[in-house]
Design a protein around this motif. Structure first.
Motif, short mmCIF file in Angstrom:
data_model
loop_
_atom_site.label_atom_id
_atom_site.label_comp_id
_atom_site.label_asym_id
_atom_site.label_seq_id
_atom_site.Cartn_x
_atom_site.Cartn_y
_atom_site.Cartn_z
N ASP A 156 40.29 -73.45 -37.26
CA ASP A 156 41.63 -73.60 -37.82
C ASP A 156 42.75 -72.95 -37.02
O ASP A 156 43.89 -72.87 -37.49
CB ASP A 156 41.68 -73.06 -39.25
CG ASP A 156 41.44 -71.56 -39.33
OD1 ASP A 156 41.16 -70.96 -38.28
OD2 ASP A 156 41.54 -71.00 -40.43
N ILE A 157 42.50 -72.49 -35.78
CA ILE A 157 43.57 -71.81 -35.06
C ILE A 157 44.35 -72.75 -34.15
O ILE A 157 45.42 -72.39 -33.66
CB ILE A 157 43.04 -70.62 -34.22
CG1 ILE A 157 42.18 -71.11 -33.05
CG2 ILE A 157 42.31 -69.63 -35.08
CD1 ILE A 157 41.87 -70.00 -32.06
N TYR A 158 43.84 -73.95 -33.90
CA TYR A 158 44.50 -74.85 -32.96
C TYR A 158 45.35 -75.88 -33.70
O TYR A 158 45.26 -76.03 -34.91
CB TYR A 158 43.47 -75.54 -32.07
CG TYR A 158 42.67 -74.56 -31.23
CD1 TYR A 158 43.31 -73.78 -30.28
CD2 TYR A 158 41.30 -74.41 -31.41
CE1 TYR A 158 42.59 -72.86 -29.52
CE2 TYR A 158 40.58 -73.50 -30.65
CZ TYR A 158 41.23 -72.72 -29.71
OH TYR A 158 40.52 -71.81 -28.97
N GLY A 159 46.16 -76.62 -32.93
CA GLY A 159 47.12 -77.54 -33.51
C GLY A 159 48.48 -76.90 -33.63
O GLY A 159 48.66 -75.69 -33.40
N ASP A 160 49.48 -77.68 -34.00
CA ASP A 160 50.85 -77.18 -34.17
C ASP A 160 51.35 -76.47 -32.91
O ASP A 160 51.79 -75.32 -32.95
CB ASP A 160 50.95 -76.23 -35.38
CG ASP A 160 50.67 -76.94 -36.68
OD1 ASP A 160 50.97 -78.14 -36.77
OD2 ASP A 160 50.13 -76.30 -37.61
N GLY A 161 51.26 -77.16 -31.77
CA GLY A 161 51.75 -76.60 -30.51
C GLY A 161 50.73 -75.84 -29.72
O GLY A 161 51.05 -75.33 -28.63
N LEU A 162 49.50 -75.72 -30.21
CA LEU A 162 48.45 -74.99 -29.51
C LEU A 162 47.25 -75.92 -29.32
O LEU A 162 46.40 -76.03 -30.22
CB LEU A 162 48.06 -73.74 -30.31
CG LEU A 162 47.31 -72.64 -29.54
CD1 LEU A 162 48.23 -72.00 -28.52
CD2 LEU A 162 46.79 -71.58 -30.51
N PRO A 163 47.14 -76.61 -28.17
CA PRO A 163 46.03 -77.54 -27.98
C PRO A 163 44.70 -76.81 -27.85
O PRO A 163 44.65 -75.68 -27.37
CB PRO A 163 46.40 -78.27 -26.69
CG PRO A 163 47.30 -77.33 -25.95
CD PRO A 163 48.05 -76.59 -27.02
N ARG A 164 43.64 -77.46 -28.28
CA ARG A 164 42.32 -76.88 -28.19
C ARG A 164 41.85 -76.88 -26.74
O ARG A 164 41.84 -77.93 -26.09
CB ARG A 164 41.33 -77.65 -29.05
CG ARG A 164 39.93 -77.03 -29.07
CD ARG A 164 38.94 -77.88 -29.84
NE ARG A 164 39.39 -78.08 -31.20
CZ ARG A 164 39.46 -79.26 -31.79
NH1 ARG A 164 39.13 -80.35 -31.12
NH2 ARG A 164 39.87 -79.36 -33.04
N PRO A 165 41.44 -75.73 -26.19
CA PRO A 165 40.97 -75.70 -24.80
C PRO A 165 39.70 -76.52 -24.63
O PRO A 165 38.92 -76.72 -25.56
CB PRO A 165 40.71 -74.21 -24.54
CG PRO A 165 41.46 -73.49 -25.61
CD PRO A 165 41.47 -74.40 -26.79
N ALA A 166 39.50 -77.01 -23.40
CA ALA A 166 38.29 -77.76 -23.09
C ALA A 166 37.06 -76.86 -23.27
O ALA A 166 37.04 -75.71 -22.84
CB ALA A 166 38.36 -78.29 -21.66
N GLY A 167 36.04 -77.40 -23.92
CA GLY A 167 34.81 -76.65 -24.12
C GLY A 167 34.77 -75.79 -25.36
O GLY A 167 33.77 -75.10 -25.61
N ALA A 168 35.84 -75.78 -26.16
CA ALA A 168 35.83 -74.97 -27.39
C ALA A 168 34.79 -75.50 -28.37
O ALA A 168 34.71 -76.70 -28.62
CB ALA A 168 37.21 -74.99 -28.04
N VAL A 169 33.95 -74.62 -28.90
CA VAL A 169 32.86 -75.04 -29.78
C VAL A 169 33.35 -75.02 -31.23
O VAL A 169 34.13 -74.16 -31.63
CB VAL A 169 31.64 -74.11 -29.63
CG1 VAL A 169 31.05 -74.24 -28.23
CG2 VAL A 169 32.00 -72.65 -29.90
N LEU A 170 32.88 -75.99 -32.00
CA LEU A 170 33.26 -76.15 -33.40
C LEU A 170 32.01 -76.22 -34.27
O LEU A 170 30.93 -76.62 -33.80
CB LEU A 170 34.09 -77.43 -33.58
CG LEU A 170 35.42 -77.49 -32.84
CD1 LEU A 170 36.02 -78.88 -32.97
CD2 LEU A 170 36.38 -76.44 -33.40
N PRO A 171 32.10 -75.85 -35.55
CA PRO A 171 30.94 -75.93 -36.45
C PRO A 171 30.38 -77.35 -36.56
O PRO A 171 29.19 -77.52 -36.84
CB PRO A 171 31.49 -75.43 -37.79
CG PRO A 171 32.68 -74.62 -37.45
CD PRO A 171 33.26 -75.24 -36.22
#
Length: 359
Positions: free
Chosen positions: A123-138
């Motif tokens: 829940d920290i990405y979005g709203d002007g903060l793109p998710r970095p490449a390789g970020a792991v998600l549940p």
């Protein structure tokens, strides 16, 4: 360095409630770091090659990701989890214990790092903060969002991810296991424990001061910082034991045991002063939001209280309370106490009745 600091300014612009934490990090250049990593003393270790090949907006997301590990105390929580569970690791020897192999420690480190990233990245990405490449998600393991690191560690083995994510390393700030490149507690530019706590409080204050701007996970974290959970069982047990066995002169005269001063007055039997065990009135929340398991746990506490006052069940009474208080029921057997309720919650009437029931 210019690009790295510009990325931090972008992170502050889109996540202003994290500004105090982002500016508290001290940057350390190190080419042996895979990407960016943090230690428990709020130093941020950065690979120049990683900064050069990463877009500025994504670099801002990495800043927020790394400082999130420190704010949420993943290093302290990771150490506690390893001590409590003694995770065996792939080599079969306690990865968190003294006999751990290097392979076991690396497996435990990566597993805890992945679980900590699951807690942050949902829940920290979005709203002007793109998710970095390789970020792991549940979702990589079909797990729900919104869980804590410890819950992900308990519910998923993550063995299928460790091979593909061997490069992932956020430093000891993510799991509590020190890395070779870190400066340690005696290195320069580290924050003391009091300074780290002050930064966390300022960030929590910023989140609470502007409700609605932060994601649910950050608001939940800020609530825990302002109102940390208390070990109520230990506090309750200490209060009952202190009342039952407090030192000092008793308040009731008794002839059951003669006073030691009787020897100085021949022919006269003097009473001794004895302490009376406390009377305890227990108020149990029986509103509709309380589960049967929680009510059963409350009855176990009532039985423990009766043992703490010397087994005197006549000294313990119980009041059921939801929106209104019931009748104070004397204790015969804890499992036979009628718990009546199921409505709303207002324990003030229960406490008022308990105070009125004192002899």
């Amino acid at each position: 360095m210019d690009k790295l600091l510009a990325a931090r300014l972008h992170a502050v612009q889109v996540r202003p409630y994290l500004a105090a934490a982002l500016f508290a990090l001290h940057v350390v250049e190190d080419r042996s770091v895979p990407t960016m990593a943090v230690d428990a003393h709020w130093r941020c270790y950065v690979s120049p090659g990683f900064v050069a090949r990463t877009p500025l907006e994504e670099l801002a997301g990495v800043w927020v990701h790394e400082v999130s590990h420190l704010l949420r105390d993943h290093h302290g929580r990771g150490e506690r989890y390893a001590r409590e569970h003694e995770d065996p690791g792939p080599g079969g020897r306690g990865a968190g214990g003294r006999g751990a192999t290097a392979e076991g420690r690396a497996w435990l480190r990566l597993r805890q790092n992945i679980a900590a990233d699951f807690e942050i990245n949902d829940d920290i990405y979005g709203d002007g903060l793109p998710r970095p490449a390789g970020a792991v998600l549940p979702s990589l393991l079909g797990l729900p969002d919104g869980l804590l690191m410890e819950e992900y560690l308990r519910t998923a083995s993550m063995s299928g991810l460790t091979g593909d994510l061997a490069w992932l390393d956020c430093g000891s700030g993510a799991d509590g296991l020190r890395r070779p490149w870190e400066l340690g507690p005696d290195g320069a530019h580290g924050l003391s424990r009091q300074q780290r706590d002050a930064v966390r409080f300022r960030v929590a204050e910023g989140i609470k001061g502007r409700p609605g701007d932060a994601p649910e996970g950050w608001r939940r974290w800020a609530d825990a910082v302002f109102h940390p959970p208390q070990p109520w069982r230990q506090l309750l047990g200490a209060a009952v034991r202190a009342a039952a066995g407090a030192p000092g002169v008793g308040e009731n005269h008794s002839y059951r045991r003669p006073s030691r001063r009787s020897a100085g007055v021949p022919g006269v039997l003097l009473p001794s002063l004895r302490r009376s065990p406390p009377r305890v009135c227990v108020v149990i929340d029986t509103s509709g939001s309380v589960s049967d398991a929680e009510l059963g746990s409350a009855l176990l506490e009532v039985a423990a209280i009766s043992r703490a006052v010397g087994g005197r069940r006549d000294l313990v009474s119980v009041i059921s309370c939801d929106a209104a208080a019931g009748i104070a029921v004397p204790l015969c057997r804890a499992e036979d106490i009628p718990l009546v309720g199921g409505g709303g919650t207002d324990l003030r009437s229960g406490f008022a009745r308990a105070l009125r029931s004192r002899p």
